[in-house]
Design an enzyme around this catalytic site. Structure first.
Site, PDB file in Angstrom:
ATOM      1  N   ASP A   1       0.865  -1.186   0.000  1.00  0.00           N
ATOM      2  CA  ASP A   1       0.000   0.000   0.000  1.00  0.00           C
ATOM      3  C   ASP A   1       0.900   1.234   0.000  1.00  0.00           C
ATOM      4  O   ASP A   1       2.091   1.136   0.313  1.00  0.00           O
ATOM      5  CB  ASP A   1      -0.880  -0.005   1.259  1.00  0.00           C
ATOM      6  N   SER A   2       0.324   2.377  -0.327  1.00  0.00           N
ATOM      7  CA  SER A   2       1.090   3.626  -0.291  1.00  0.00           C
ATOM      8  C   SER A   2       1.507   3.968   1.141  1.00  0.00           C
ATOM      9  O   SER A   2       2.477   4.670   1.357  1.00  0.00           O
ATOM     10  CB  SER A   2       0.247   4.758  -0.842  1.00  0.00           C
TER      11      SER A   2
ATOM     12  N   GLU B   1      -6.541   9.435   9.686  1.00  0.00           N
ATOM     13  CA  GLU B   1      -5.225   9.385  10.347  1.00  0.00           C
ATOM     14  C   GLU B   1      -5.204  10.232  11.610  1.00  0.00           C
ATOM     15  O   GLU B   1      -4.484   9.942  12.558  1.00  0.00           O
ATOM     16  CB  GLU B   1      -4.138   9.826   9.376  1.00  0.00           C
TER      17      GLU B   1
ATOM     18  N   HIS C   1      -8.407   3.673   3.612  1.00  0.00           N
ATOM     19  CA  HIS C   1      -8.541   4.426   4.863  1.00  0.00           C
ATOM     20  C   HIS C   1     -10.000   4.538   5.314  1.00  0.00           C
ATOM     21  O   HIS C   1     -10.280   4.732   6.492  1.00  0.00           O
ATOM     22  CB  HIS C   1      -8.018   5.857   4.691  1.00  0.00           C
TER      23      HIS C   1
ATOM     24  N   CYS D   1     -11.220   3.491  -0.958  1.00  0.00           N
ATOM     25  CA  CYS D   1      -9.927   3.851  -0.362  1.00  0.00           C
ATOM     26  C   CYS D   1      -9.792   3.068   0.938  1.00  0.00           C
ATOM     27  O   CYS D   1     -10.734   2.997   1.724  1.00  0.00           O
ATOM     28  CB  CYS D   1      -9.874   5.354  -0.088  1.00  0.00           C
TER      29      CYS D   1
ATOM     30  N   CYS E   1      -4.258  -0.791  -2.237  1.00  0.00           N
ATOM     31  CA  CYS E   1      -4.269   0.656  -2.403  1.00  0.00           C
ATOM     32  C   CYS E   1      -5.106   0.927  -3.643  1.00  0.00           C
ATOM     33  O   CYS E   1      -4.795   0.422  -4.721  1.00  0.00           O
ATOM     34  CB  CYS E   1      -2.834   1.147  -2.604  1.00  0.00           C
TER      35      CYS E   1
END
Lengths: 267, 267
Positions: free
Chosen positions: B12-13, B154, B188, B186, B75
């Site tokens: 993943d990034s 985050e 996240h 995504c 990702c």
């Protein structure tokens, strides 16, 4: 090329540093400028010190190829974490964005309570706190990281209720501490200035480092005798390490004017 | 090492892909996993296609050194922009996060109106739209980029009024289009699931790609006969290209459990 007429080099993790270029154009209209934005690896604010130093050295080496006479680190994270290393390693004058902002804040504060907002890396580095303590040990400094401000600025959500609510949420602890001066410790934040002013009211003075840096550079160049002698409008060259989605639109938003060709560079 | 018992590689990034690892542990508890997060260059969502492909090739080459039997691109940006290039270049099975999410959405939609949310790069790549059109040309797809969601996740602002307001602002255009299914495009975003559910109500079905990917990988490994034969709890190794501020805390938030040592790797 005559030494005095060599360009000023500016680097940033991305395009936020163009707010500093905007001020340079205002205060030093006849200087040539080479701008390097490391858009392939932006942002630096959530990276480690070691990595930020490595990237900053690479950016400096890239700018030196353009025979710049002076380098401005238009990135608070890099100024916080890499300035000392760069100054030890390179002979050219290198100016960060921390010192000029700090000097101005110390001139303006009355109650000796200063707030600083920035990225996680800038705030947790304590660079502002250290610089202020060095000059004025009795001044209290309160830091607050605001990780949502950069995407807010890039998204163009500069005003409106949601933006104001986010700003209020981040700044509440600083207002509680009764700061009377607030340093915008990130080159993206000047775009949010009208909303930040609205959130904090008129009693707290806002310091925009970009403005202070440009004036500091002007003084330094006069002292060192390296100001351009040419009586013409300075030329600008823009380099990015990546050309992402809508990069021209974002760049022009930060620079506050139209921009010509933007080159891509490998570093 | 026997072929079947080689680890699964995941990249993943950054650390968001750990939401996919969380699901892999659930559905494939006896598989070894090697995770690579490119935290030195995160995020990919605001980078160009060329740069994302270059980074994705480097990540794949790094995972291949661990003799992985299969690679998951956890990702969405990289799956959108680099999957085809990687499949052409490498012989190993490579699974992205687009196809599994799309398949599930097509099973669930009743009114044939599907929404997709993701980063700028994912949405502007039209990868979801193309994949859905390929399988079901009559289905309408509406994309919406939500650049503030990654920093919200985050930052840990997972609930509360400001978060809900931001979600509502982004999702309003999709709700207006009367979508009945929404793909979280995504890795996240699953952290924001409770708030997203609250914002969209119970009529719209939410697709969490991480869940679908894990089930898809399980099926694929059975078909290809490469599922691990070992009857033990899988081991995990975590590699990051940078160890930024609070990386362990963030990693554990995404993985949903405690994590052992995290290695740093150069790629």
């Amino acid at each position: 090329m005559k030494d005095l007429n060599r360009p000023i080099g500016v680097f940033d993790s991305g395009m936020g540093g163009l707010t500093a270029v905007k001020q340079l154009i205002k205060f030093l209209p006849n200087e040539d400028i080479v701008y390097l934005g490391d858009t392939a690896r932006v942002p630096y604010g959530n990276k480690s010190k070691k990595t930020v130093i490595k990237f900053s050295i690479q950016n400096t080496l890239c700018l030196l190829k353009f025979k710049v006479k002076l380098i401005i680190i238009a990135c608070n994270t890099s100024s916080s974490l890499a300035l000392n290393t760069l100054r030890k390693r390179f002979k050219i004058p290198i100016i960060g964005v921390i010192e000029p902002g700090v000097k101005k804040a110390l001139q303006l504060t009355r109650n000796k309570c200063i707030g600083v907002i920035g990225t996680n890396a800038t705030i947790s580095s304590n660079a502002y706190q250290r610089e202020i303590s060095r000059i004025a040990p009795s001044v209290k400094v309160f830091g607050q990281s605001c990780p949502l401000f950069v995407p807010l600025a890039e998204e163009g959500w500069l005003r409106g209720k949601v933006t104001l609510d986010i700003i209020r949420k981040y700044l509440a602890p600083l207002i509680k501490r009764k700061i009377d001066t607030l340093i915008l410790g990130c080159t993206h934040y000047p775009l949010l200035k009208p909303s930040i002013k609205k959130a904090i009211g008129t009693d707290i003075k806002l310091i925009d480092s970009a403005n202070e840096v440009a004036q500091g550079v002007k003084r330094l160049m006069n002292v060192k005798g390296i100001a351009s002698e040419e009586n013409k409008k300075g030329r600008m060259k823009f380099f990015l390490t990546d050309k992402p989605y809508n990069f021209k639109g974002i760049a022009e938003k930060f620079l506050g004017r139209k921009i010509g060709y933007i080159y891509q560079v490998k570093i």
